[in-house]
Design a protein around this motif. Structure first.
Motif, PDB file in Angstrom:
ATOM      1  N   LYS A 206       2.134  -7.432 -10.876  1.00  0.00           N
ATOM      2  CA  LYS A 206       1.276  -8.006 -11.914  1.00  0.00           C
ATOM      3  C   LYS A 206       0.002  -7.191 -12.120  1.00  0.00           C
ATOM      4  O   LYS A 206      -0.915  -7.627 -12.813  1.00  0.00           O
ATOM      5  N   GLY A 207      -0.030  -6.012 -11.526  1.00  0.00           N
ATOM      6  CA  GLY A 207      -1.206  -5.163 -11.638  1.00  0.00           C
ATOM      7  C   GLY A 207      -1.036  -4.047 -12.647  1.00  0.00           C
ATOM      8  O   GLY A 207      -0.155  -4.079 -13.507  1.00  0.00           O
ATOM      9  N   THR A 208      -1.893  -3.045 -12.515  1.00  0.00           N
ATOM     10  CA  THR A 208      -1.886  -1.903 -13.429  1.00  0.00           C
ATOM     11  C   THR A 208      -2.025  -0.607 -12.633  1.00  0.00           C
ATOM     12  O   THR A 208      -2.247  -0.633 -11.418  1.00  0.00           O
ATOM     13  N   VAL A 209      -1.907   0.509 -13.322  1.00  0.00           N
ATOM     14  CA  VAL A 209      -2.189   1.800 -12.694  1.00  0.00           C
ATOM     15  C   VAL A 209      -3.656   1.793 -12.283  1.00  0.00           C
ATOM     16  O   VAL A 209      -4.533   1.465 -13.089  1.00  0.00           O
ATOM     17  N   GLN A 210      -3.930   2.146 -11.035  1.00  0.00           N
ATOM     18  CA  GLN A 210      -5.304   2.075 -10.536  1.00  0.00           C
ATOM     19  C   GLN A 210      -5.508   3.001  -9.346  1.00  0.00           C
ATOM     20  O   GLN A 210      -4.547   3.480  -8.735  1.00  0.00           O
ATOM     21  N   VAL A 211      -6.781   3.239  -9.033  1.00  0.00           N
ATOM     22  CA  VAL A 211      -7.129   3.971  -7.820  1.00  0.00           C
ATOM     23  C   VAL A 211      -7.128   2.971  -6.677  1.00  0.00           C
ATOM     24  O   VAL A 211      -7.729   1.901  -6.766  1.00  0.00           O
ATOM     25  N   LEU A 212      -6.422   3.316  -5.608  1.00  0.00           N
ATOM     26  CA  LEU A 212      -6.261   2.418  -4.462  1.00  0.00           C
ATOM     27  C   LEU A 212      -7.020   2.980  -3.264  1.00  0.00           C
ATOM     28  O   LEU A 212      -7.014   4.187  -3.021  1.00  0.00           O
ATOM     29  N   GLU A 213      -7.671   2.113  -2.516  1.00  0.00           N
ATOM     30  CA  GLU A 213      -8.529   2.551  -1.421  1.00  0.00           C
ATOM     31  C   GLU A 213      -7.755   3.231  -0.300  1.00  0.00           C
ATOM     32  O   GLU A 213      -8.282   4.083   0.400  1.00  0.00           O
ATOM     33  N   SER A 214      -6.504   2.842  -0.114  1.00  0.00           N
ATOM     34  CA  SER A 214      -5.689   3.444   0.943  1.00  0.00           C
ATOM     35  C   SER A 214      -4.220   3.426   0.554  1.00  0.00           C
ATOM     36  O   SER A 214      -3.770   2.527  -0.163  1.00  0.00           O
ATOM     37  N   TYR A 215      -3.499   4.422   1.024  1.00  0.00           N
ATOM     38  CA  TYR A 215      -2.055   4.464   0.787  1.00  0.00           C
ATOM     39  C   TYR A 215      -1.337   3.413   1.623  1.00  0.00           C
ATOM     40  O   TYR A 215      -0.193   3.063   1.351  1.00  0.00           O
ATOM     41  N   ARG A 216      -2.010   2.891   2.642  1.00  0.00           N
ATOM     42  CA  ARG A 216      -1.418   1.857   3.492  1.00  0.00           C
ATOM     43  C   ARG A 216      -1.618   0.480   2.867  1.00  0.00           C
ATOM     44  O   ARG A 216      -2.700   0.164   2.374  1.00  0.00           O
ATOM     45  N   PHE A 217      -0.590  -0.336   2.894  1.00  0.00           N
ATOM     46  CA  PHE A 217      -0.693  -1.683   2.348  1.00  0.00           C
ATOM     47  C   PHE A 217       0.424  -2.549   2.914  1.00  0.00           C
ATOM     48  O   PHE A 217       1.374  -2.049   3.531  1.00  0.00           O
ATOM     49  N   VAL A 218       0.304  -3.843   2.704  1.00  0.00           N
ATOM     50  CA  VAL A 218       1.328  -4.796   3.128  1.00  0.00           C
ATOM     51  C   VAL A 218       2.036  -5.312   1.885  1.00  0.00           C
ATOM     52  O   VAL A 218       1.390  -5.745   0.926  1.00  0.00           O
ATOM     53  N   SER A 219       3.346  -5.256   1.899  1.00  0.00           N
ATOM     54  CA  SER A 219       4.134  -5.677   0.741  1.00  0.00           C
ATOM     55  C   SER A 219       4.798  -7.025   0.983  1.00  0.00           C
ATOM     56  O   SER A 219       5.160  -7.359   2.114  1.00  0.00           O
ATOM     57  N   LYS A 220       4.961  -7.779  -0.095  1.00  0.00           N
ATOM     58  CA  LYS A 220       5.693  -9.042  -0.021  1.00  0.00           C
ATOM     59  C   LYS A 220       7.177  -8.847  -0.327  1.00  0.00           C
ATOM     60  O   LYS A 220       7.959  -9.790  -0.234  1.00  0.00           O
ATOM     61  N   SER A 221       7.553  -7.618  -0.686  1.00  0.00           N
ATOM     62  CA  SER A 221       8.938  -7.345  -1.071  1.00  0.00           C
ATOM     63  C   SER A 221       9.735  -6.634   0.018  1.00  0.00           C
ATOM     64  O   SER A 221      10.957  -6.740   0.058  1.00  0.00           O
ATOM     65  N   TYR A 222       9.049  -5.899   0.893  1.00  0.00           N
ATOM     66  CA  TYR A 222       9.763  -5.135   1.916  1.00  0.00           C
ATOM     67  C   TYR A 222       8.935  -5.003   3.197  1.00  0.00           C
ATOM     68  O   TYR A 222       7.723  -5.244   3.209  1.00  0.00           O
ATOM     69  N   TYR A 223       9.617  -4.610   4.274  1.00  0.00           N
ATOM     70  CA  TYR A 223       8.979  -4.477   5.589  1.00  0.00           C
ATOM     71  C   TYR A 223       9.499  -3.212   6.275  1.00  0.00           C
ATOM     72  O   TYR A 223      10.258  -2.442   5.685  1.00  0.00           O
ATOM     73  N   ASN A 224       9.098  -2.989   7.528  1.00  0.00           N
ATOM     74  CA  ASN A 224       9.447  -1.753   8.250  1.00  0.00           C
ATOM     75  C   ASN A 224       9.035  -0.524   7.436  1.00  0.00           C
ATOM     76  O   ASN A 224       9.791   0.444   7.293  1.00  0.00           O
ATOM     77  N   MET A 225       7.827  -0.568   6.922  1.00  0.00           N
ATOM     78  CA  MET A 225       7.354   0.496   6.040  1.00  0.00           C
ATOM     79  C   MET A 225       7.020   1.774   6.812  1.00  0.00           C
ATOM     80  O   MET A 225       6.364   1.732   7.843  1.00  0.00           O
TER      81      MET A 225
END
Length: 274
Positions: A206-225
């Protein structure tokens, strides 16, 4: 000859069969005998088909004309030119900031719903590369982040080796067991900015193209990243093809096959009867 349809009687009063250069044409006069009115319809199947064929041939020709041509051997760039192209790549990425991820994640009353352009993670990278295809000297294929990963053979051990414009890929396992598994389990991609751990990308549904503070994040769609760092130096050299022995990512030719009905050089008698 007559047949019943929805309580009306349809009589096929005239059936004309004519030979033609491309086969047989059926002209059928259909008389509908109903309480309201009698209507006569003439169906010319051959003319309708020939119009369709002409339209398809025109579409194929137009597509071929629009296709850019690149040198068989890319022009080698020096270190300064490669650095400038990296900057151009990032600058173009910034021009898409604010572009939503996909329409299906928004309701009709949302400001993003009626946007004409939507870019997911790989769509953003693909869009920019195609915008700059003359500079990169190739046109990237239509596939997703797994394909992009296969076209970049220079893998980097850590972010310490990354340069602005390099790509950060994410491999992971979907929570939804019914969801189709991605090749190499590659589910996401972003572009390294070289400012701390910042990246630019299209990460949230539900977001847009943006600058992100870190390449690391937690997803609600997948795990074992797991994060994979790839240099784009191969692209900067004008080379974009799969280096994976298991996945060639071959595009289908835009020219119709020899015996296709949409090959304009095909005439009666050239088709195989088998």
């Amino acid at each position: 000859m007559a047949m019943s349809f929805n309580n009306d009687v349809i009589s096929l009063s005239k059936v004309h069969i004519e030979t033609a250069p491309y086969g047989i044409a059926f002209n059928i006069d259909i008389n509908s005998e109903s309480a309201d009115q009698d209507t006569t319809h003439t169906i010319d199947l051959q003319n309708a088909f020939l119009k369709f064929k002409k339209k398809q041939i025109h579409r194929i020709k137009t597509k071929k004309k629009k296709k850019k041509q690149f040198p068989a051997i890319p022009v080698a760039l020096n270190s300064k030119e490669k650095l400038e192209l990296r900057g151009k790549f990032i600058s173009k990425l910034y021009s898409y900031i604010g572009t939503p991820y996909a329409r299906r994640y928004h309701t009709p009353d949302c400001i993003y719903y009626k946007r004409e352009l939507f870019l997911d993670c790989c769509g953003l990278v693909r869009r920019v590369l195609r915008d700059l295809c003359t500079d990169f000297q190739f046109c990237i294929g239509p596939w997703n982040q797994a394909y992009m990963y296969d076209t970049l053979p220079i893998k980097l051990a850590s972010t310490d080796e990354m340069q602005p414009g390099d790509l950060v890929f994410v491999s992971a396992t979907y929570f939804d067991n019914n969801r189709k598994r991605q090749i190499h389990d590659m589910v996401h991609v972003e572009v390294w900015l070289g400012d701390g751990d910042k990246t630019i990308g299209s990460r949230w549904f539900k977001g847009t193209v943006q600058v992100l503070e870190s390449y690391r994040f937690v997803s609600k769609s997948y795990y074992n990243m797991e994060y994979h760092f790839c240099s784009i130096d191969t692209w900067l050299e004008g080379v974009c093809h799969s280096f994976c022995p298991d996945h060639k990512w071959i595009t289908r030719p835009s020219t119709p096959p020899k015996h296709s009905i949409f090959n304009e050089h095909l005439s009666c008698g050239q088709c195989d009867s088998t």
